[in-house]
Write an enzyme that holds these catalytic residues in place. Structure first.
Site, short mmCIF file in Angstrom:
data_model
loop_
_atom_site.label_atom_id
_atom_site.label_comp_id
_atom_site.label_asym_id
_atom_site.label_seq_id
_atom_site.Cartn_x
_atom_site.Cartn_y
_atom_site.Cartn_z
N LYS A 295 26.42 -4.38 6.57
CA LYS A 295 27.29 -4.33 5.40
C LYS A 295 27.54 -2.87 5.08
O LYS A 295 26.61 -2.12 4.77
CB LYS A 295 26.62 -5.03 4.22
CG LYS A 295 27.46 -4.94 2.95
CD LYS A 295 26.90 -5.81 1.84
CE LYS A 295 27.71 -5.67 0.57
NZ LYS A 295 27.17 -6.49 -0.51
N LYS B 183 30.48 -6.92 7.60
CA LYS B 183 31.33 -6.89 6.41
C LYS B 183 31.69 -5.46 6.07
O LYS B 183 30.79 -4.63 6.05
CB LYS B 183 30.53 -7.53 5.27
CG LYS B 183 31.19 -7.46 3.92
CD LYS B 183 30.25 -8.04 2.89
CE LYS B 183 30.89 -7.91 1.53
NZ LYS B 183 30.01 -8.29 0.47
C1 PBG Z 1 27.28 -7.57 -3.71
C2 PBG Z 1 28.46 -8.11 -2.99
C3 PBG Z 1 29.68 -7.45 -2.88
C4 PBG Z 1 30.52 -8.29 -2.16
C5 PBG Z 1 29.81 -9.44 -1.86
N1 PBG Z 1 28.51 -9.31 -2.37
C6 PBG Z 1 30.12 -6.16 -3.44
C7 PBG Z 1 29.30 -4.97 -3.25
O1 PBG Z 1 28.46 -4.88 -2.36
O2 PBG Z 1 29.50 -4.05 -4.04
C8 PBG Z 1 31.93 -7.93 -1.84
C9 PBG Z 1 32.83 -9.03 -1.44
C10 PBG Z 1 34.27 -8.69 -1.49
O3 PBG Z 1 34.68 -7.52 -1.70
O4 PBG Z 1 35.06 -9.61 -1.29
N2 PBG Z 1 26.05 -8.09 -3.44
#
Ligand code: PBG
Length: 330
Positions: free
Chosen positions: A202, A255
């Site tokens: 991520k 992601k």
């Molecule tokens: C946070 C989380 C995020 C997303 C999913 N879980 C945002 C972040 O890490 O700040 C982002 C998903 C998206 O942008 O569609 N645990």
């Protein structure tokens, strides 16, 4: 590359594209509704609220959520993931609400499993919706994100979701060692059948901006770069995925998806569990806004973007377009 065959005749690759049926025969990658996970936002109000930062997406009430999932389920979408918009009064530095059995996520899981027993209900495990600091982990006085202390809270959160009936828990926090600890906690609690979909690679991405608007969960100070990955790295993604598999992840995720297709491919070749990719809020919004302006053909671009994610090697795709895609594929 040979330019002609042994008969000295021209090579004609276009023969494999000459009709829809032949193209269909030769197609290597396909998109099907069974590959999709539909991410949904839920809040504690009685009304369904349009989300300003993500046009077309809604913060659902519990009743609205059940209706929306029913529609998607009727179109063949069999898996959803829940993101809670927690009211400001329930956020705290210790994110205690994240483990409340009477909290929003456990209630949503229970009503959904009761309404649609064959639905795969996935929950997000991370502290940012619950944490008054807006970080995925607990924040020390000096601003550091505490790793092992956070993992202990994540284990409680995962157990809380498992008790409510979640099929899969999905840690999105990027703390070190959390997959193994969550696996151990689930097994010790008698939840050996609950799966873990790990957000393994991520990245610290600007593409999450609209999502943080939807949950009002943007970090109050600093950024997420000490836990989410540096966008310049690919070998680190393999290391993270490998660690998560070794710690018991049933599936790993990359992601965002679109800007990281090389990572999807590399991870798919490196580990032997299914790979998921998340077409995140910024990717959604870029297509949505261009289509709203009449600049892009929404359906065609969405289908091509998702097929590209499949071709890169993802079996599972998380997309806010999941319900539309189900309709387009039907
Ligand atoms: C946070 C989380 C995020 C997303 C999913 N879980 C945002 C972040 O890490 O700040 C982002 C998903 C998206 O942008 O569609 N645990």
């Amino acid at each position: 590359m040979e330019e002609s065959n042994r008969l000295d005749l021209p090579i004609r690759p276009r023969r494999n594209r000459k009709s829809a049926a032949i193209r269909e025969l030769c197609r290597e990658s396909r998109l099907s509704v069974g590959n999709l996970i539909y991410p949904l936002f839920v809040h504690d109000g009685d009304r369904d609220e349009a989300i300003d930062s993500m046009p077309g997406c809604v913060r659902w009430s519990l009743d609205g959520l059940v209706r929306e999932v029913g529609e998607a389920h009727g179109l063949g979408v069999r898996a959803i993931v829940l993101f809670p918009a927690i009211s400001a009064g329930l956020k705290s530095p210790d994110a205690a609400e994240s483990g409340n059995d009477a909290g929003l996520v456990p209630r949503a899981v229970r009503v959904l499993k009761a309404a649609y027993p064959d639905l795969v209900v996935i929950t997000d495990v991370a502290l940012d919706p619950y944490n008054s600091d807006g970080h995925d982990g607990l924040v020390a006085d000096d601003g550091r994100i505490l790793n092992d202390e956070t993992v202990a809270v994540l284990c409680e959160q995962a157990l809380c979701h498992a008790r409510a009936g979640a099929d899969i828990v999905s840690p999105s926090d990027m703390m070190d060692g959390r997959v193994g600890e969550i696996r151990a906690a689930l097994d010790a609690g008698g939840f050996e059948e609950v799966s873990i979909l790990a957000y393994s690679a991520k990245y610290a991405s600007a593409y999450y901006g609209p999502f943080r608007g939807a949950l009002e969960s943007a970090p109050k100070s600093g950024d997420k770069k000490t836990y989410q990955m540096d966008p310049g790295n690919s070998r680190e993604a393999l290391r993270e995925a490998e660690l998560d598999v070794a710690e018991g992840a049933d599936m790993v995720m990359v992601k965002p998806a679109g800007p990281y297709l090389d990572i999807v491919r590399a991870v798919a070749e490196h580990v032997d569990v299914p790979v998921a990719a998340y077409q995140v809020s910024g990717e959604y919004l870029m297509i949505k806004s261009a289509a709203a302006a009449g600049w892009l053909d929404e359906k065609a671009v969405v289908m091509e973007a998702l097929l590209g994610i499949r071709r890169a090697g993802a079996s599972v795709i998380l997309s806010y377009f999941a319900k539309d895609v189900a309709r387009w594929l039907a």
